[in-house]
Design a protein around this motif. Structure first.
Motif, short mmCIF file in Angstrom:
data_model
loop_
_atom_site.label_atom_id
_atom_site.label_comp_id
_atom_site.label_asym_id
_atom_site.label_seq_id
_atom_site.Cartn_x
_atom_site.Cartn_y
_atom_site.Cartn_z
N PHE A 302 10.48 -18.38 -41.76
CA PHE A 302 9.80 -17.11 -41.53
C PHE A 302 9.70 -16.75 -40.05
O PHE A 302 9.51 -15.58 -39.71
CB PHE A 302 8.43 -17.11 -42.22
CG PHE A 302 8.54 -16.86 -43.69
CD1 PHE A 302 8.55 -15.58 -44.20
CD2 PHE A 302 8.69 -17.93 -44.58
CE1 PHE A 302 8.68 -15.35 -45.56
CE2 PHE A 302 8.83 -17.72 -45.94
CZ PHE A 302 8.83 -16.42 -46.45
N THR A 303 9.86 -17.72 -39.17
CA THR A 303 10.00 -17.39 -37.74
C THR A 303 11.31 -16.64 -37.51
O THR A 303 11.37 -15.70 -36.70
CB THR A 303 9.95 -18.66 -36.89
OG1 THR A 303 8.66 -19.26 -37.03
CG2 THR A 303 10.19 -18.34 -35.42
N VAL A 305 12.73 -14.72 -39.69
CA VAL A 305 12.44 -13.37 -40.18
C VAL A 305 11.73 -12.55 -39.10
O VAL A 305 12.06 -11.38 -38.87
CB VAL A 305 11.57 -13.43 -41.46
CG1 VAL A 305 11.12 -12.03 -41.87
CG2 VAL A 305 12.34 -14.09 -42.59
N ALA A 306 10.77 -13.16 -38.42
CA ALA A 306 10.03 -12.46 -37.36
C ALA A 306 10.96 -12.05 -36.23
O ALA A 306 10.85 -10.94 -35.69
CB ALA A 306 8.90 -13.34 -36.83
N GLN A 309 12.75 -8.94 -37.10
CA GLN A 309 11.96 -7.73 -37.30
C GLN A 309 11.15 -7.29 -36.09
O GLN A 309 10.73 -6.14 -36.04
CB GLN A 309 11.01 -7.93 -38.49
CG GLN A 309 11.71 -8.01 -39.83
CD GLN A 309 12.44 -6.73 -40.19
OE1 GLN A 309 12.00 -5.64 -39.86
NE2 GLN A 309 13.57 -6.87 -40.86
N LEU A 318 3.34 -5.99 -37.42
CA LEU A 318 3.41 -7.39 -37.82
C LEU A 318 2.06 -8.08 -37.62
O LEU A 318 1.61 -8.87 -38.47
CB LEU A 318 4.50 -8.13 -37.02
CG LEU A 318 5.95 -7.75 -37.36
CD1 LEU A 318 6.91 -8.41 -36.38
CD2 LEU A 318 6.30 -8.16 -38.79
N ALA A 355 3.73 -18.76 -43.90
CA ALA A 355 4.71 -17.68 -43.84
C ALA A 355 4.14 -16.44 -43.16
O ALA A 355 4.80 -15.80 -42.32
CB ALA A 355 5.20 -17.34 -45.26
N THR A 359 5.44 -15.02 -39.27
CA THR A 359 6.05 -13.71 -39.07
C THR A 359 5.18 -12.77 -38.26
O THR A 359 5.58 -11.63 -38.00
CB THR A 359 6.34 -13.03 -40.43
OG1 THR A 359 5.16 -13.06 -41.24
CG2 THR A 359 7.47 -13.73 -41.16
N SER A 360 4.02 -13.23 -37.83
CA SER A 360 3.11 -12.30 -37.15
C SER A 360 2.44 -12.92 -35.93
O SER A 360 2.97 -12.85 -34.82
CB SER A 360 2.07 -11.79 -38.14
OG SER A 360 1.34 -12.86 -38.72
#
Length: 448
Positions: A302-303, A305-306, A309, A318, A355, A359-360
């Motif tokens: 998920f990093t 994914v970040a 995005q 985010l 997760a 991502t945030s």
């Protein structure tokens, strides 16, 4: 005003130097994660009670504070590169020091020293990457630092899992192996150029222009130099008090608040006390260490994914999604732990929390801290924000064993849920979007 992306960027070179600088993040991830696998052994080795378990875990953060203060002064006076080199050497020495510790006091001293290296790298690596990256890819490139952090966490958890069956001295290998990536990082930093923005601020224009041309060509070099030098014409080297001047105080408050929130949101309890959490629902040592590997894997995925995005969706959306999501997930986790739910159900909710964080709050906080301060005080202001971050980390990991002993393992997660809700409200009200703007545009004093 949005920066043009029509320059011919040397993408391979930009990513290469960003990844090498971000290897400091890998070592950060190592020292951060190694304690989770080692704690079951250290409890026996040193006879830890809840107070000493919290202090031993949190001693890394105290060293981080010293490292941030050292790095801030070093970064503004001597440049970013010397600080990264010193951090690598400290990492190597402290890894061996922890491995060969014979007493609790020596081990804590060595973990404090490791924290100095972590603190320096946690400030200098994202700062360096932000300063060499064009605006349109800066968020992604700074997030490379978070990618190497989570890679370090995952690999360390895998190694710990493999070493766990090697007897009561396995923890020494867990720590000692950190010397290998530390020396590789040092070798890589020797190859890095100095930050061109720092070179411009200290009058070394010719060196800076050569590096900037290599990054993005003549037009990019001249545009960047003009953006850096224009505000410097009326500025002198700042004193520490400049960080709290009225014109920059709002940015410093936002940076410090986000840094504290990233820690007090509670997720690092999950990383550092995985064994404690799963022991509370009846999981054996093998299952506890397996959960650290699962957490590291989800964190890595998920990093990525970040990184994909952060320059598309932006920083603010985010952060809002992550803080609100954690508010809800922690409530569910508290209820599961309170009812002694099966380890599988607890694991699922924990992985959802990881997760959301990955991502945030995890990458985006570092991105914002590396972006929002003016060039002339970026080193000092970043160090202030990150000192606040490590103070909050110490409070979090020191208090969790004590709180869980008094309230039960589930109790603190109700508190973390409330903190996440407050963080959501702060971000919604105070944090502005920063994607696609140059560091000079972002760092302009309020009113300019």
């Amino acid at each position: 005003m949005q920066i043009s992306t029509t320059h011919r960027y040397n993408t391979a070179y930009i990513i290469g130097i960003s990844f090498i600088s971000a290897l400091g993040g890998y070592l950060f991830g190592f020292d951060f994660a190694v304690i989770s696998g080692a704690l079951p052994f250290l409890r026996t080795e040193f006879g830890l009670n809840s107070w000493w378990e919290g202090f031993l875990t949190g001693s890394l953060a105290l060293g981080c504070i010293a490292g941030c203060l050292l790095a801030g002064a070093l970064a503004d006076r001597k440049g970013r590169k010397p600080g990264l080199m010193l951090a690598a050497l400290i990492f190597a020495a402290s890894s061996l020091g922890m491995a060969f510790s014979q007493t609790l006091s020596v081990f804590i001293a060595m973990r404090f020293a490791a924290g100095i290296g972590v603190g320096m790298a946690s400030m200098l690596s994202p700062m360096y990457i932000a300063e060499v990256s064009p605006a349109h890819v800066r968020g992604r490139n700074v997030a490379i630092n978070q990618l190497t952090i989570v890679t370090g966490i995952l690999i360390t958890n895998l190694v710990n899992y493999q070493l766990a069956d090697n007897g009561p001295e396995a923890w020494r290998w867990m720590f000692g192996l950190g010397a290998i990536p530390s020396l590789l990082f040092f070798a890589g930093v020797c190859w890095l150029p100095e930050s061109p923005r720092w070179l411009l601020t200290v009058g070394r224009r010719d060196e800076a222009m050569r590096i900037l041309r290599k990054i993005g060509g003549d037009t990019f070099a001249s545009d960047t130099a003009a953006g850096v030098l224009q505000p410097l014409q009326s500025e002198t080297r700042p004193a520490f008090s400049a960080v709290f001047e009225k014109s920059v105080r709002p940015m410093v408050i936002i940076g410090m608040t986000l840094a504290v929130f990233q820690q007090l949101c509670g997720i690092n309890v999950v990383f550092n006390y995985t064994s404690t959490i799963f022991e509370s629902v009846g999981a054996n040592l093998d299952r506890q260490l397996f959960e650290t590997v699962a957490i590291g894997t989800v964190n890595l995925v998920f990093t990525i994914v970040a990184m994909w995005q952060v320059d598309k969706l932006g920083r603010r959306p985010l952060m809002l999604a992550g803080s609100l999501g954690l508010t809800i997930v922690y409530l569910v986790l508290s209820l599961l732990l309170q009812s002694s739910a099966p380890a599988g159900a607890v694991s699922l909710v924990v992985l959802i929390a990881i997760a959301l964080y990955a991502t945030s709050l995890a990458p985006v906080t570092w991105v914002i801290i590396s972006e929002i301060f003016p060039n002339h005080i970026r080193g000092l202001a970043s160090s202030v924000a990150i000192v606040a971050l490590w103070l909050a980390y110490f409070v979090l990991v020191f208090t969790f064993p004590i709180l869980s002993e008094v309230l039960g393992t589930y109790g603190p997660f109700y508190l973390y849920s409330g903190i996440c809700l407050l963080g959501f409200l702060f971000i919604r009200r105070k944090v502005k979007e920063t994607k696609g703007r140059t560091l000079e545009q972002l760092g302009a004093p309020i009113g300019h």
